[in-house]
Design a protein around this motif. Structure first.
Motif, mmCIF file in Angstrom:
data_model
loop_
_atom_site.group_PDB
_atom_site.id
_atom_site.type_symbol
_atom_site.label_atom_id
_atom_site.label_comp_id
_atom_site.label_asym_id
_atom_site.label_seq_id
_atom_site.Cartn_x
_atom_site.Cartn_y
_atom_site.Cartn_z
ATOM 1 N N PHE A 8 68.504 -7.219 30.926
ATOM 2 C CA PHE A 8 67.910 -8.112 31.907
ATOM 3 C C PHE A 8 66.809 -8.963 31.274
ATOM 4 O O PHE A 8 66.180 -8.562 30.300
ATOM 5 C CB PHE A 8 67.354 -7.304 33.085
ATOM 6 N N ALA A 9 66.592 -10.135 31.889
ATOM 7 C CA ALA A 9 65.517 -11.069 31.532
ATOM 8 C C ALA A 9 65.541 -11.389 30.036
ATOM 9 O O ALA A 9 66.578 -11.724 29.490
ATOM 10 C CB ALA A 9 64.177 -10.532 32.000
ATOM 11 N N THR A 10 64.398 -11.266 29.372
ATOM 12 C CA THR A 10 64.275 -11.677 27.975
ATOM 13 C C THR A 10 65.117 -10.835 27.022
ATOM 14 O O THR A 10 65.409 -11.271 25.909
ATOM 15 C CB THR A 10 62.805 -11.621 27.522
ATOM 16 N N LEU A 11 65.526 -9.661 27.419
ATOM 17 C CA LEU A 11 66.340 -8.820 26.540
ATOM 18 C C LEU A 11 67.736 -9.402 26.334
ATOM 19 O O LEU A 11 68.431 -9.035 25.391
ATOM 20 C CB LEU A 11 66.453 -7.399 27.102
ATOM 21 N N ARG A 12 68.139 -10.320 27.191
ATOM 22 C CA ARG A 12 69.458 -10.955 27.071
ATOM 23 C C ARG A 12 69.518 -11.983 25.943
ATOM 24 O O ARG A 12 70.596 -12.308 25.472
ATOM 25 C CB ARG A 12 69.821 -11.654 28.377
ATOM 26 N N GLY A 16 73.237 -11.097 25.051
ATOM 27 C CA GLY A 16 74.198 -11.137 26.146
ATOM 28 C C GLY A 16 73.704 -10.339 27.338
ATOM 29 O O GLY A 16 72.659 -9.697 27.299
ATOM 30 N N LYS A 17 74.482 -10.401 28.401
ATOM 31 C CA LYS A 17 74.103 -9.787 29.673
ATOM 32 C C LYS A 17 74.668 -8.378 29.818
ATOM 33 O O LYS A 17 73.946 -7.444 30.158
ATOM 34 C CB LYS A 17 74.618 -10.676 30.809
ATOM 35 N N LEU A 33 69.359 1.753 21.434
ATOM 36 C CA LEU A 33 68.660 0.492 21.682
ATOM 37 C C LEU A 33 68.003 -0.024 20.407
ATOM 38 O O LEU A 33 68.001 -1.233 20.149
ATOM 39 C CB LEU A 33 67.631 0.667 22.796
ATOM 40 N N GLY A 34 67.459 0.866 19.606
ATOM 41 C CA GLY A 34 66.846 0.468 18.341
ATOM 42 C C GLY A 34 67.835 -0.225 17.421
ATOM 43 O O GLY A 34 67.487 -1.199 16.734
ATOM 44 N N SER A 35 69.075 0.244 17.416
ATOM 45 C CA SER A 35 70.099 -0.387 16.571
ATOM 46 C C SER A 35 70.434 -1.786 17.066
ATOM 47 O O SER A 35 70.998 -2.581 16.322
ATOM 48 C CB SER A 35 71.353 0.481 16.511
ATOM 49 N N MET A 36 70.059 -2.084 18.310
ATOM 50 C CA MET A 36 70.271 -3.418 18.880
ATOM 51 C C MET A 36 69.035 -4.294 18.718
ATOM 52 O O MET A 36 69.000 -5.419 19.203
ATOM 53 C CB MET A 36 70.607 -3.289 20.371
#
Length: 74
Positions: A8-12, A16-17, A33-36
């Protein structure tokens, strides 16, 4: 194991969504999440299948993670 990750929001930005990802068993949400490139301080709300979750939780196959950043403004 397959997961759906909803950002969501700035994480996109540049990610991507909705992402369908394959991860190894035994990985924590923090590691995934860290790997992203999503750091702990970037996560304000974390849901696993619509319920509160912790970065130290171990997701299961077919889980959906929803990740919300801190809200700015004022």
């Amino acid at each position: 194991m397959n997961l759906t990750i909803r950002l969501f929001a700035t994480l996109r930005e540049n990610r991507g969504k909705i992402l369908d990802v394959e991860v190894s068993d035994g990985e924590t949400i923090r590691t995934i999440l860290g790997s992203m490139g999503i750091m702990e301080e970037d996560v304000a709300i974390l849901l696993r299948n619509g319920r509160d979750a912790s970065l130290d939780d171990f997701p299961e196959d077919k889980d959906t993670l929803s990740v919300f950043p801190p809200v700015g403004g004022g």
